[in-house]
Design a protein around this motif. Structure first.
Motif, PDB file in Angstrom:
ATOM      1  N   VAL A   1      -3.362 -12.857  -1.133  1.00  0.00           N
ATOM      2  CA  VAL A   1      -3.247 -12.994   0.325  1.00  0.00           C
ATOM      3  C   VAL A   1      -2.526 -11.791   0.923  1.00  0.00           C
ATOM      4  CG1 VAL A   1      -2.152 -14.339   2.164  1.00  0.00           C
ATOM      5  CG2 VAL A   1      -3.293 -15.505   0.265  1.00  0.00           C
ATOM      6  N   ALA A   2      -1.428 -11.392   0.284  1.00  0.00           N
ATOM      7  CA  ALA A   2      -0.610 -10.298   0.814  1.00  0.00           C
ATOM      8  C   ALA A   2      -1.436  -9.020   0.931  1.00  0.00           C
ATOM      9  CB  ALA A   2       0.604 -10.076  -0.083  1.00  0.00           C
ATOM     10  N   LYS A   3      -2.228  -8.768  -0.097  1.00  0.00           N
ATOM     11  CA  LYS A   3      -3.026  -7.544  -0.099  1.00  0.00           C
ATOM     12  C   LYS A   3      -4.020  -7.544   1.061  1.00  0.00           C
ATOM     13  CE  LYS A   3      -5.514  -4.371  -2.925  1.00  0.00           C
ATOM     14  NZ  LYS A   3      -6.287  -4.077  -4.117  1.00  0.00           N
ATOM     15  N   GLU A   4      -4.668  -8.672   1.227  1.00  0.00           N
ATOM     16  CA  GLU A   4      -5.661  -8.792   2.293  1.00  0.00           C
ATOM     17  C   GLU A   4      -5.018  -8.575   3.659  1.00  0.00           C
ATOM     18  OE1 GLU A   4      -7.722 -12.592   2.239  1.00  0.00           O
ATOM     19  OE2 GLU A   4      -8.226 -12.220   4.355  1.00  0.00           O
ATOM     20  N   LYS A   5      -3.786  -9.030   3.802  1.00  0.00           N
ATOM     21  CA  LYS A   5      -3.123  -8.957   5.105  1.00  0.00           C
ATOM     22  C   LYS A   5      -2.254  -7.708   5.247  1.00  0.00           C
ATOM     23  CE  LYS A   5      -4.519 -13.109   6.468  1.00  0.00           C
ATOM     24  NZ  LYS A   5      -5.384 -13.308   7.643  1.00  0.00           N
ATOM     25  N   GLY A   6      -2.260  -6.859   4.227  1.00  0.00           N
ATOM     26  CA  GLY A   6      -1.514  -5.606   4.330  1.00  0.00           C
ATOM     27  C   GLY A   6      -0.016  -5.710   4.107  1.00  0.00           C
TER      28      GLY A   6
ATOM     29  N   THR B   1       0.808  -3.533  -9.799  1.00  0.00           N
ATOM     30  CA  THR B   1      -0.336  -2.716  -9.370  1.00  0.00           C
ATOM     31  C   THR B   1      -1.658  -3.443  -9.580  1.00  0.00           C
ATOM     32  OG1 THR B   1      -0.597  -1.723 -11.558  1.00  0.00           O
ATOM     33  CG2 THR B   1       0.871  -0.596 -10.025  1.00  0.00           C
ATOM     34  N   HIS B   2      -1.634  -4.542 -10.326  1.00  0.00           N
ATOM     35  CA  HIS B   2      -2.874  -5.240 -10.688  1.00  0.00           C
ATOM     36  C   HIS B   2      -3.892  -4.282 -11.284  1.00  0.00           C
ATOM     37  CE1 HIS B   2      -1.681  -9.126  -9.176  1.00  0.00           C
ATOM     38  NE2 HIS B   2      -1.131  -8.504  -8.185  1.00  0.00           N
ATOM     39  N   GLU B   3      -3.397  -3.352 -12.086  1.00  0.00           N
ATOM     40  CA  GLU B   3      -4.251  -2.396 -12.803  1.00  0.00           C
ATOM     41  C   GLU B   3      -5.033  -1.492 -11.844  1.00  0.00           C
ATOM     42  OE1 GLU B   3      -3.975  -1.949 -15.936  1.00  0.00           O
ATOM     43  OE2 GLU B   3      -3.726  -3.829 -17.023  1.00  0.00           O
ATOM     44  N   ASN B   4      -4.552  -1.356 -10.620  1.00  0.00           N
ATOM     45  CA  ASN B   4      -5.297  -0.621  -9.602  1.00  0.00           C
ATOM     46  C   ASN B   4      -4.528   0.644  -9.207  1.00  0.00           C
ATOM     47  OD1 ASN B   4      -5.677   0.033  -6.645  1.00  0.00           O
ATOM     48  ND2 ASN B   4      -7.383  -1.397  -6.929  1.00  0.00           N
ATOM     49  N   LEU B   5      -5.202   1.789  -9.297  1.00  0.00           N
ATOM     50  CA  LEU B   5      -4.534   3.071  -9.046  1.00  0.00           C
ATOM     51  C   LEU B   5      -4.110   3.221  -7.591  1.00  0.00           C
ATOM     52  CD1 LEU B   5      -3.587   5.863  -9.903  1.00  0.00           C
ATOM     53  CD2 LEU B   5      -5.925   6.687  -9.699  1.00  0.00           C
ATOM     54  N   ASP B   6      -4.942   2.740  -6.654  1.00  0.00           N
ATOM     55  CA  ASP B   6      -4.571   2.839  -5.237  1.00  0.00           C
ATOM     56  C   ASP B   6      -3.292   2.064  -4.950  1.00  0.00           C
ATOM     57  OD1 ASP B   6      -6.622   4.501  -4.582  1.00  0.00           O
ATOM     58  OD2 ASP B   6      -7.984   2.905  -3.962  1.00  0.00           O
ATOM     59  N   ASN B   7      -3.176   0.890  -5.545  1.00  0.00           N
ATOM     60  CA  ASN B   7      -1.934   0.126  -5.376  1.00  0.00           C
ATOM     61  C   ASN B   7      -0.746   0.919  -5.908  1.00  0.00           C
ATOM     62  OD1 ASN B   7      -3.361  -2.039  -4.367  1.00  0.00           O
ATOM     63  ND2 ASN B   7      -3.330  -3.214  -6.279  1.00  0.00           N
ATOM     64  N   GLU B   8      -0.952   1.513  -7.076  1.00  0.00           N
ATOM     65  CA  GLU B   8       0.138   2.271  -7.699  1.00  0.00           C
ATOM     66  C   GLU B   8       0.573   3.433  -6.803  1.00  0.00           C
ATOM     67  OE1 GLU B   8      -0.081   2.745 -12.055  1.00  0.00           O
ATOM     68  OE2 GLU B   8       0.171   4.885 -11.701  1.00  0.00           O
ATOM     69  N   LYS B   9      -0.417   4.129  -6.255  1.00  0.00           N
ATOM     70  CA  LYS B   9      -0.114   5.249  -5.349  1.00  0.00           C
ATOM     71  C   LYS B   9       0.666   4.766  -4.131  1.00  0.00           C
ATOM     72  CE  LYS B   9      -3.992   8.390  -6.287  1.00  0.00           C
ATOM     73  NZ  LYS B   9      -5.334   8.803  -5.818  1.00  0.00           N
ATOM     74  N   ALA B  10       0.217   3.657  -3.547  1.00  0.00           N
ATOM     75  CA  ALA B  10       0.862   3.153  -2.327  1.00  0.00           C
ATOM     76  C   ALA B  10       2.315   2.763  -2.599  1.00  0.00           C
ATOM     77  CB  ALA B  10       0.079   1.954  -1.781  1.00  0.00           C
ATOM     78  N   ILE B  11       2.543   2.160  -3.749  1.00  0.00           N
ATOM     79  CA  ILE B  11       3.900   1.719  -4.092  1.00  0.00           C
ATOM     80  C   ILE B  11       4.819   2.932  -4.266  1.00  0.00           C
ATOM     81  CG2 ILE B  11       5.282   0.640  -5.915  1.00  0.00           C
ATOM     82  CD1 ILE B  11       2.756  -1.208  -6.388  1.00  0.00           C
ATOM     83  N   LEU B  12       4.340   3.943  -4.992  1.00  0.00           N
ATOM     84  CA  LEU B  12       5.174   5.124  -5.242  1.00  0.00           C
ATOM     85  C   LEU B  12       5.421   5.896  -3.943  1.00  0.00           C
ATOM     86  CD1 LEU B  12       3.849   6.380  -8.689  1.00  0.00           C
ATOM     87  CD2 LEU B  12       5.751   4.856  -8.205  1.00  0.00           C
ATOM     88  N   LYS B  13       4.405   5.924  -3.095  1.00  0.00           N
ATOM     89  CA  LYS B  13       4.543   6.574  -1.787  1.00  0.00           C
ATOM     90  C   LYS B  13       5.652   5.873  -0.993  1.00  0.00           C
ATOM     91  CE  LYS B  13       3.340   9.337   1.477  1.00  0.00           C
ATOM     92  NZ  LYS B  13       3.616  10.757   1.262  1.00  0.00           N
ATOM     93  N   ASP B  14       5.614   4.558  -1.022  1.00  0.00           N
ATOM     94  CA  ASP B  14       6.612   3.747  -0.314  1.00  0.00           C
ATOM     95  C   ASP B  14       8.028   4.055  -0.819  1.00  0.00           C
ATOM     96  OD1 ASP B  14       7.416   1.590   1.423  1.00  0.00           O
ATOM     97  OD2 ASP B  14       7.697   0.381  -0.379  1.00  0.00           O
ATOM     98  N   PHE B  15       8.139   4.321  -2.098  1.00  0.00           N
ATOM     99  CA  PHE B  15       9.453   4.624  -2.679  1.00  0.00           C
ATOM    100  C   PHE B  15      10.024   5.940  -2.149  1.00  0.00           C
ATOM    101  CE2 PHE B  15       8.662   2.197  -6.933  1.00  0.00           C
ATOM    102  CZ  PHE B  15       8.862   1.007  -6.263  1.00  0.00           C
ATOM    103  N   GLU B  16       9.155   6.831  -1.691  1.00  0.00           N
ATOM    104  CA  GLU B  16       9.630   8.138  -1.234  1.00  0.00           C
ATOM    105  C   GLU B  16      10.575   8.016  -0.050  1.00  0.00           C
ATOM    106  OE1 GLU B  16       6.634  11.122  -0.669  1.00  0.00           O
ATOM    107  OE2 GLU B  16       5.582  10.558  -2.499  1.00  0.00           O
ATOM    108  N   SER B  17      10.482   6.906   0.688  1.00  0.00           N
ATOM    109  CA  SER B  17      11.362   6.760   1.842  1.00  0.00           C
ATOM    110  C   SER B  17      12.717   6.165   1.455  1.00  0.00           C
ATOM    111  CB  SER B  17      10.689   5.919   2.919  1.00  0.00           C
ATOM    112  OG  SER B  17      10.387   4.653   2.416  1.00  0.00           O
ATOM    113  N   GLY B  18      12.978   6.060   0.173  1.00  0.00           N
ATOM    114  CA  GLY B  18      14.328   5.720  -0.254  1.00  0.00           C
ATOM    115  C   GLY B  18      14.602   4.253  -0.506  1.00  0.00           C
TER     116      GLY B  18
END
Lengths: 341, 341
Positions: free
Chosen positions: A86-91, B99-116
């Motif tokens: 759900v979270a993924k779908e809703k961003g 990440t649910h084995e998904n590279l885009d998720n992994e990228k988004a998470i690491l990007k989010d970490f850049e803001s501290g």
């Protein structure tokens, strides 16, 4: 919004604002004694650092905090998958916090949330949790909290649960109609609703079949494997040993199989077993384990969908209601599955 | 520190600073089209919102981010327990990201970490991850990243791993000495080191025993259970069907048991099985599963201890080294355990 500021702390402690600020940021410039004093007062007054940043980020972090007791448990790992779908779908981002069944951990995590780290919270209480007073701080700060599985009735919010009473009743009835004269209840000491509801369901089935309940029918485990092993070993060697077990906690079912192997107890001939369990391997155990399988994925996804609604709908008031998604009894060969007349 | 500010974005896009700021905060006052434009440029320029708050919080959040593919896996849930044991002792919060084995998720998470959001990161890559370019942003911002289990060699940091090559070699040798003439390797398509190292170990054992390797010996699963089931079903009905399987992914071992049950294949008589697995229930499966058991808890705790050292020691340079903690082959009844001459 709370008017308590860093200045209040400074005045109260007769320190400079800068000192308070550095102490709260754990600066090396400040002595440990001063830090302790500042933190003690901050806690006493329920002060959260960074209220400005917090309000800036309010409902803008697009982050959901999920607080659960553990992940070495198929129920919670499946529930997480439901939440994330759900979270993924809703961003939304999902952050997972583990309490390790410890109330102090749970309190610290929820306290941390007060400073605005997450937009909303999905909570499944630890086994040590006895009431919901530590949740009130969050709710006062308008951070929505939705309970799932392990809930407290006195918090006015949505609680997504399964039918624990009925499931335990049905499972116990299944043990009795399969021939058990002395079914026991294997569980943990806890004030959690899910445990007391399951015990009540178990007792109701006993009563209906004129089997006398005594407190010794309840086997209470702790978090210590060695202790639990010895406890069950002793029970299974006693004169009034159980001929059936309703196991209320997934991880304890492995303990029963271990004790049966070590004592050469045949399942289901000498002991029949039903467990609340979402184990992937249940079908392939020796013998396959009869389970009360909970709708873990659905519980997670419904809880997450409700939270997202609360976060995104203006003026949405979270209703005080239980959403009940039933569990399913899956009969396998750890019980005899015959209906006795 | 990066000099890129919100003003740079405003100038580039010929928008007001306030518009950019609102767009980055996902304000309803800004149109979707403008938001997309702003976010695209922010990504292109590698702009992280809130650099001020970020620097304030730098190494002060006392939070470790743990990024893993999934939790429905005993390895990762045990590794988390190891991480948390160290974090708790050292006073750090642990946030778990899937990440649910998904590279885009992994990228988004690491990007989010850049803001501290976190002080440091423990990362186990997704199966889709092909290189480490998306990690460089974090490392540039001086956020330490320690790899565990699923690592990339080209990142100069500590990698805490097990001896995948040797373990797969030993396990395959065990299959062959127990009588397998045609052992297969069951796994997933991936660029991960752990997979290629395990395949190499498997191949080495084949070579040593003069068993010809062909690509069809590798059975590649996806994340789709239905697909995997059909694939293995077909394989087990083919003329050159395997008489042994080295299963490289814990969750796939349940799949093998299912296919064997459905095709009435006897384990270990018709098919011998070894699996990389930390399943609690391995001993109680029918038959008990021979496993390569990984030191999951230790891998987690060593990775966490290294990260904490990097965060707390002034001028500590993270060494570029592998810390290898060996796995153990535990022989159970899914293999024949006889040494053939």
């Amino acid at each position: 919004m709370d008017k308590l500021t860093i200045k209040t702390l400074a005045k109260e402690l007769q320190l400079s604002v800068s000192t308070i600020s550095k102490a709260l940021r754990d600066s090396h410039e400040i002595s440990a004694a001063t830090k302790r004093k500042v933190l003690a007062l901050a806690e006493q007054l329920n002060y959260s650092p960074n209220p400005y940043a917090s309000s800036l980020r309010k409902r803008k972090s697009k982050t959901i905090g999920v607080v659960i007791p553990e992940v070495v448990n198929s129920f919670f790992s499946q529930a997480i998958n439901g939440i994330e779908s759900v979270a993924k779908e809703k961003g939304y981002h999902v952050l997972i916090y583990l309490t390790h069944e410890n109330l102090d951990n749970e309190k610290a995590i929820l306290k941390d949330f007060e400073s605005g780290r997450v937009d909303g919270v999905l909570l499944s209480a630890s086994r040590e949790t006895i009431n919901s007073t530590h949740i009130s701080g969050l709710i006062k700060k308008d951070v929505p909290v939705i309970f799932f599985d392990r809930v407290f009735d006195d918090v006015e919010t949505v609680k997504v649960i399964t039918n624990d009473f009925e499931s335990a009743y049905t499972a116990t009835k299944h043990l009795i109609t399969s021939g058990c004269k002395n079914p026991h209840f294997l569980s943990i000491i806890s004030n959690l609703n899910i445990i007391s509801n399951r015990i009540d369901g178990y007792k109701k089935a006993l009563q209906e079949h004129h089997i006398k309940f005594s407190n010794s029918n309840i086997i209470n485990c702790t978090t210590n494997w060695e202790h639990n092993y010895k406890l069950l070993l002793k029970k299974m060697q006693s004169s009034k040993k159980p001929d059936g077990i309703l196991c209320s906690i997934e991880n304890l079912s492995v303990l029963i199989y271990q004790v049966c192997e070590d004592l050469n107890i045949k399942i289901p001939d000498d002991l029949q077993i039903v467990s609340f369990s979402n184990l992937d391997t249940a079908s392939f155990l020796n013998p396959p384990l009869t389970t009360v399988t909970q709708p873990a994925y659905e519980i997670g996804s419904v809880a997450a969908a409700t939270l997202v609604k609360a976060l995104e709908k203006k003026n949405f008031i979270i209703p005080n209601e239980n959403i009940v998604i039933p569990s399913v009894l899956i009969k396998r060969k750890s019980t005899k599955n015959k209906i006795l007349s």
